[in-house]
Design a protein around this motif. Structure first.
Motif, PDB file in Angstrom:
ATOM      1  N   LEU A  15     -67.936 -22.011  13.706  1.00 49.61           N
ATOM      2  CA  LEU A  15     -68.271 -21.130  12.585  1.00 49.61           C
ATOM      3  C   LEU A  15     -68.084 -21.901  11.289  1.00 49.61           C
ATOM      4  CD1 LEU A  15     -66.383 -17.736  13.143  1.00 49.61           C
ATOM      5  CD2 LEU A  15     -68.706 -18.344  13.867  1.00 49.61           C
ATOM      6  N   GLU A  40     -69.562 -18.188   7.433  1.00 49.39           N
ATOM      7  CA  GLU A  40     -69.641 -17.234   8.549  1.00 49.39           C
ATOM      8  C   GLU A  40     -68.273 -16.601   8.799  1.00 49.39           C
ATOM      9  OE1 GLU A  40     -72.969 -18.868  11.659  1.00 49.39           O
ATOM     10  OE2 GLU A  40     -71.216 -20.159  11.348  1.00 49.39           O
ATOM     11  N   ASP A  70     -67.961 -13.892   6.396  1.00 54.41           N
ATOM     12  CA  ASP A  70     -68.873 -12.776   6.712  1.00 54.41           C
ATOM     13  C   ASP A  70     -68.401 -12.003   7.937  1.00 54.41           C
ATOM     14  OD1 ASP A  70     -70.473 -13.476   4.586  1.00 54.41           O
ATOM     15  OD2 ASP A  70     -71.956 -14.570   5.799  1.00 54.41           O
TER      16      ASP A  70
END
Ligand code: CAA
Length: 223
Positions: free
Chosen positions: A169, A173, A176
């Motif tokens: 990741l 990300e 998020d």
């Protein structure tokens, strides 16, 4: 770095209320050796008993957080020896610290590095940080509670992709998906950003911080 250099460097924020612990094995990408963990745990235990410390930052600095457990040390261990001496139990002490911990992550947070970052209460990272659990490539699994912590944070499917398939990741990300609580701004140091968050915590009541942490962790949650 010489043999006498510390594995973890201790400093304070300008207000003196935030203890900043910087992992310091740059040549090994801050690989988490037994010696490093012993020092980290000792500093954390001291901080928990020190009324002048309100909150704690754990960071690897602005280049790398940690590339995992020290593979060279792991290689010298058999599974039976590691299991019988409960080799990873010392890692769990980080999660038992009562004062709030903010992780500041830039660069790689892999394997045990990712697991350590998830033991913090809040996590600030750069958008380009790299989170991953590549243990599958070594024929082992993340052994310090990361499988459960990650599933709680980002859900089963994404966690399976990371644990079984080494899906990485980005920091963006991670933010998020709910693994990170904050992202650095363009050009901002992650150490400064994490310290800023820890300074905000330091303005709150010490008992309320500890009780809040304890209460959140009392849910069905792997600490
Ligand atoms: N342990 C010990 N040393 C490590 C290390 C680790 N986890 N990760 C990197 N290093 C060392 C390398 O051996 C190298 O040292 P030398 O210069 O002496 O050879 C140095 O750090 C720099 O590493 P690279 O040359 O590999 O740097 P790179 O930029 O090309 O690659 C990387 C970076 C992709 C992170 C790569 O180093 C890598 O894949 N590292 C291993 C990551 C990993 O598998 N982590 C999981 C460990 S297992 C674990 O954490 C178990 C657990 O659940 C507790």
């Amino acid at each position: 770095m010489t043999a006498s250099d510390p594995f973890v460097v201790k400093s304070r924020s300008p207000s003196g209320r935030v203890l900043i612990l910087t992992l310091n094995r740059p040549k090994a990408l801050n690989a988490l050796s037994d010696g490093l963990f012993r020092q980290l745990n000792a500093y954390l235990a001291e901080a928990d008993d020190d009324d002048t410390v309100a909150s704690i930052v754990i960071t690897g600095g602005d280049k790398v957080f940690a590339a995992g457990a020290d593979i060279k040390e792991l290689g010298a261990n058999t599974f039976a020896a590691a299991y019988s001496r409960d080799a990873l139990s010392s890692w769990q002490r980080v999660a038992a610290i009562r004062k709030p911990i903010v992780a500041g992550v830039a660069g790689y947070a892999l394997g045990g590095g990712c697991e350590l970052a998830m033991m913090a209460d809040l996590l600030v990272c750069t958008p380009t940080a790299v989170f991953g659990l590549p243990e599958i490539n070594l024929g082992v699994i993340p052994g310090a509670g990361g499988t459960q912590r990650l599933a709680h944070l980002i859900g089963k499917t994404r966690t399976m992709d990371m644990v079984l398939n080494d899906r990485k990741l980005s920091g963006k990300e991670a933010y998020d998906f709910g693994l990170a609580s904050g992202l650095t701004k363009e050009g901002e140091s992650v150490v400064a950003a994490a310290t800023k968050v820890a300074e905000q915590l330091a303005t709150k009541g010490a008992l309320a911080l500890q009780a809040g942490k304890e209460a959140v962790n009392a849910c069905e949650w792997k600490r």
